[in-house]
Design an enzyme around this catalytic site. Sequence first.
Site, PDB file in Angstrom:
ATOM      1  N   ASP A   1     -12.653   4.884   3.894  1.00  0.00           N
ATOM      2  CA  ASP A   1     -11.981   4.618   5.167  1.00  0.00           C
ATOM      3  C   ASP A   1     -12.439   5.644   6.204  1.00  0.00           C
ATOM      4  O   ASP A   1     -13.341   5.382   6.994  1.00  0.00           O
ATOM      5  CB  ASP A   1     -10.469   4.643   4.989  1.00  0.00           C
ATOM      6  CG  ASP A   1      -9.713   4.411   6.304  1.00  0.00           C
ATOM      7  OD1 ASP A   1     -10.336   3.995   7.297  1.00  0.00           O
ATOM      8  OD2 ASP A   1      -8.494   4.649   6.344  1.00  0.00           O
TER       9      ASP A   1
ATOM     10  N   LYS B   1     -12.117  -0.596  10.108  1.00  0.00           N
ATOM     11  CA  LYS B   1     -10.939  -0.360  10.939  1.00  0.00           C
ATOM     12  C   LYS B   1     -11.370  -0.298  12.398  1.00  0.00           C
ATOM     13  O   LYS B   1     -12.125   0.578  12.801  1.00  0.00           O
ATOM     14  CB  LYS B   1     -10.250   0.934  10.518  1.00  0.00           C
ATOM     15  CG  LYS B   1      -8.945   1.222  11.236  1.00  0.00           C
ATOM     16  CD  LYS B   1      -8.330   2.527  10.742  1.00  0.00           C
ATOM     17  CE  LYS B   1      -7.811   2.407   9.306  1.00  0.00           C
ATOM     18  NZ  LYS B   1      -7.147   3.665   8.865  1.00  0.00           N
TER      19      LYS B   1
ATOM     20  N   LYS C   1       0.859  -1.184   0.000  1.00  0.00           N
ATOM     21  CA  LYS C   1       0.000   0.000   0.000  1.00  0.00           C
ATOM     22  C   LYS C   1       0.889   1.226   0.000  1.00  0.00           C
ATOM     23  O   LYS C   1       1.773   1.356   0.853  1.00  0.00           O
ATOM     24  CB  LYS C   1      -0.930   0.019   1.213  1.00  0.00           C
ATOM     25  CG  LYS C   1      -1.918   1.180   1.154  1.00  0.00           C
ATOM     26  CD  LYS C   1      -3.046   1.037   2.158  1.00  0.00           C
ATOM     27  CE  LYS C   1      -2.729   1.698   3.462  1.00  0.00           C
ATOM     28  NZ  LYS C   1      -3.935   1.836   4.319  1.00  0.00           N
TER      29      LYS C   1
ATOM     30  N   LYS D   1       1.274   5.305   0.269  1.00  0.00           N
ATOM     31  CA  LYS D   1       0.625   6.522   0.722  1.00  0.00           C
ATOM     32  C   LYS D   1       0.776   7.622  -0.330  1.00  0.00           C
ATOM     33  O   LYS D   1       1.863   7.820  -0.901  1.00  0.00           O
ATOM     34  CB  LYS D   1       1.234   6.990   2.046  1.00  0.00           C
ATOM     35  CG  LYS D   1       0.895   6.093   3.222  1.00  0.00           C
ATOM     36  CD  LYS D   1      -0.581   6.165   3.596  1.00  0.00           C
ATOM     37  CE  LYS D   1      -0.879   5.428   4.878  1.00  0.00           C
ATOM     38  NZ  LYS D   1      -2.311   5.526   5.272  1.00  0.00           N
TER      39      LYS D   1
ATOM     40  N   ASP E   1      -4.789  -4.825   5.726  1.00  0.00           N
ATOM     41  CA  ASP E   1      -3.729  -3.841   5.968  1.00  0.00           C
ATOM     42  C   ASP E   1      -3.491  -3.790   7.470  1.00  0.00           C
ATOM     43  O   ASP E   1      -3.967  -2.906   8.166  1.00  0.00           O
ATOM     44  CB  ASP E   1      -4.171  -2.481   5.415  1.00  0.00           C
ATOM     45  CG  ASP E   1      -3.159  -1.375   5.690  1.00  0.00           C
ATOM     46  OD1 ASP E   1      -1.952  -1.659   5.668  1.00  0.00           O
ATOM     47  OD2 ASP E   1      -3.593  -0.224   5.930  1.00  0.00           O
TER      48      ASP E   1
ATOM     49  N   GLU F   1      -7.852   4.249  -1.861  1.00  0.00           N
ATOM     50  CA  GLU F   1      -8.501   4.348  -0.557  1.00  0.00           C
ATOM     51  C   GLU F   1      -8.670   5.809  -0.142  1.00  0.00           C
ATOM     52  O   GLU F   1      -7.709   6.582  -0.176  1.00  0.00           O
ATOM     53  CB  GLU F   1      -7.666   3.600   0.480  1.00  0.00           C
ATOM     54  CG  GLU F   1      -8.260   3.561   1.863  1.00  0.00           C
ATOM     55  CD  GLU F   1      -7.362   2.821   2.847  1.00  0.00           C
ATOM     56  OE1 GLU F   1      -7.669   2.866   4.052  1.00  0.00           O
ATOM     57  OE2 GLU F   1      -6.362   2.201   2.422  1.00  0.00           O
TER      58      GLU F   1
ATOM     59  N   ASP G   1      -0.325  -3.909   9.278  1.00  0.00           N
ATOM     60  CA  ASP G   1       1.140  -3.871   9.365  1.00  0.00           C
ATOM     61  C   ASP G   1       1.645  -2.850  10.376  1.00  0.00           C
ATOM     62  O   ASP G   1       2.845  -2.577  10.437  1.00  0.00           O
ATOM     63  CB  ASP G   1       1.738  -3.563   7.994  1.00  0.00           C
ATOM     64  CG  ASP G   1       1.376  -2.165   7.494  1.00  0.00           C
ATOM     65  OD1 ASP G   1       0.361  -1.609   7.954  1.00  0.00           O
ATOM     66  OD2 ASP G   1       2.093  -1.627   6.633  1.00  0.00           O
TER      67      ASP G   1
ATOM     68  N   ASN H   1      -5.551   9.268   2.103  1.00  0.00           N
ATOM     69  CA  ASN H   1      -5.918   9.853   3.402  1.00  0.00           C
ATOM     70  C   ASN H   1      -6.584  11.223   3.250  1.00  0.00           C
ATOM     71  O   ASN H   1      -6.198  12.187   3.911  1.00  0.00           O
ATOM     72  CB  ASN H   1      -4.710   9.965   4.330  1.00  0.00           C
ATOM     73  CG  ASN H   1      -4.224   8.616   4.817  1.00  0.00           C
ATOM     74  OD1 ASN H   1      -3.129   8.182   4.445  1.00  0.00           O
ATOM     75  ND2 ASN H   1      -5.000   7.928   5.633  1.00  0.00           N
TER      76      ASN H   1
END
Length: 358
Positions: A249, A273, A167, A169, A325, A224, A327, A198
Site C-alpha cells: 500500500d 489508492k 479489515k 487495523k 476498501d 496489507e 468505507d 500500516n
Amino acid sequence: MSAGGDAGARVERVTVEPLDLPLREPFEISLGTQHEAHNVLVSVETDDGTVGYGEGSPLPPVTGETREAALATARAAGELLDGEPVADYRRLAGDLRDAFPGAVSALFAVETALLDAHCRERGLALSELFGGAPRPVTTDLTIPILPPEDAADRAHDAVSEGFEHLKVKTGSGVEADVERVTAVREAAPDAELKVDANQGWTPAETIRFARELRDRGVDLALIEQPVDAADIEGLRHVRERIAVPVAADEAVFTPEDAMRVVRAGAADVVNVKLGKSGPVAAAEIAAIARAANCQLMVGCMLESAIGIHTSAHVVAGLGGFDYVDLDGNLLLAEDVVPTERSPTVDIAGPGHGVVPDQ
C-alpha cells in the site's frame, strides 16, 4: 482513456476550501488517532457553467502533507489550469504532477475536479473514461485499533449491517494484534478478514503474527503493508515466508513504485489508492500490477462520498479488483450527501455523481 473530440469547455475558475469532517468515533491506526478528517475540497468551473468537484484527504504520516500545505498547493495548481480545456485532463494531470511532485492529496482533489467537470460537460459517467459503465461496488468495513472486546462488538455490528468483508487495523504490537484479530474472527466467523498494519511491524514481527494466527486456526485473506514503505526487501522477505497474500500500500504511490515492487517480487496484491496516485495514474498502476499477475486492491483515506465515489467509478470502469476498501465515508459523523451505511457503494453519473451539500 483518451479525451478525443474538440477542445470543448475550458477552466474558468478553480475554488479551493477546507472540508472538515468529524468522525463517528475516534479512528486509531498504527500511525496515530484521528477524530476528524481535515480534507480539501476543490471545485472546477468551466466557461459553460459546468462544475466538477474533487477532494483530497492529507494525512502527514502517509501523504507527507499538512492540510495547510495541501490547500496552498491546490490553489497554485488551480492557477495553472486557468483557461485550459478540461478535455486535456491527461496532459494536465501529468503537468500538475511534474509541477508539484509528492503533493498527492492536493492533486487528487484538483485532478478529480477536472475529470468530473469534463465528464459532466460531456454527459459521461466517470467510470466510462476508464472503460466501463457505473455499477455498484461492494466494500469492506474497517475496524480500528481497539481492545479485543470492543473490536468484536464492532465486527458483530458490521455483520448485522450486511458487511461480509472486514479489515482489521494492526501494528500496535504482535500480541495485542493477535488477540484483536482472533476476537474479530470469533465475532464474525464467516467474514473475509484482512489486516492492515500500516507499516507497524518489522518483517520478523509480521512472520510471527501470521504464524500465531495460523496456529489459532484464524484464516486471513491478506496482510496489507506490514513493514516500512521503503523496506521493499523486507516486504519480499515476508512474502516468501508466509502463506497469507501480502499487499503493498504505502510502498506504491506512482507507476514507478509499482514497477519497483513487482520487479522485486515483493507483493501478491497492489493497493491502487487514488489518494496516493490520482485517477489517471491509478489506471497505469493497475495495468502494471495485472501484467505482473498481482491481484488488485483499492483503498481510501478518510474521504467523503466525493473521494469514495471517484474511486468506485475507477473500480467499475477498470474492473478486476479483488479487494475493495472504500468505507471512508461510512466512518464519518455526517457525509457531504445523505449516505446509507451499507456495504454497497451505489454510483451514478454524470462525472462521479456527487454534488456536495453546501
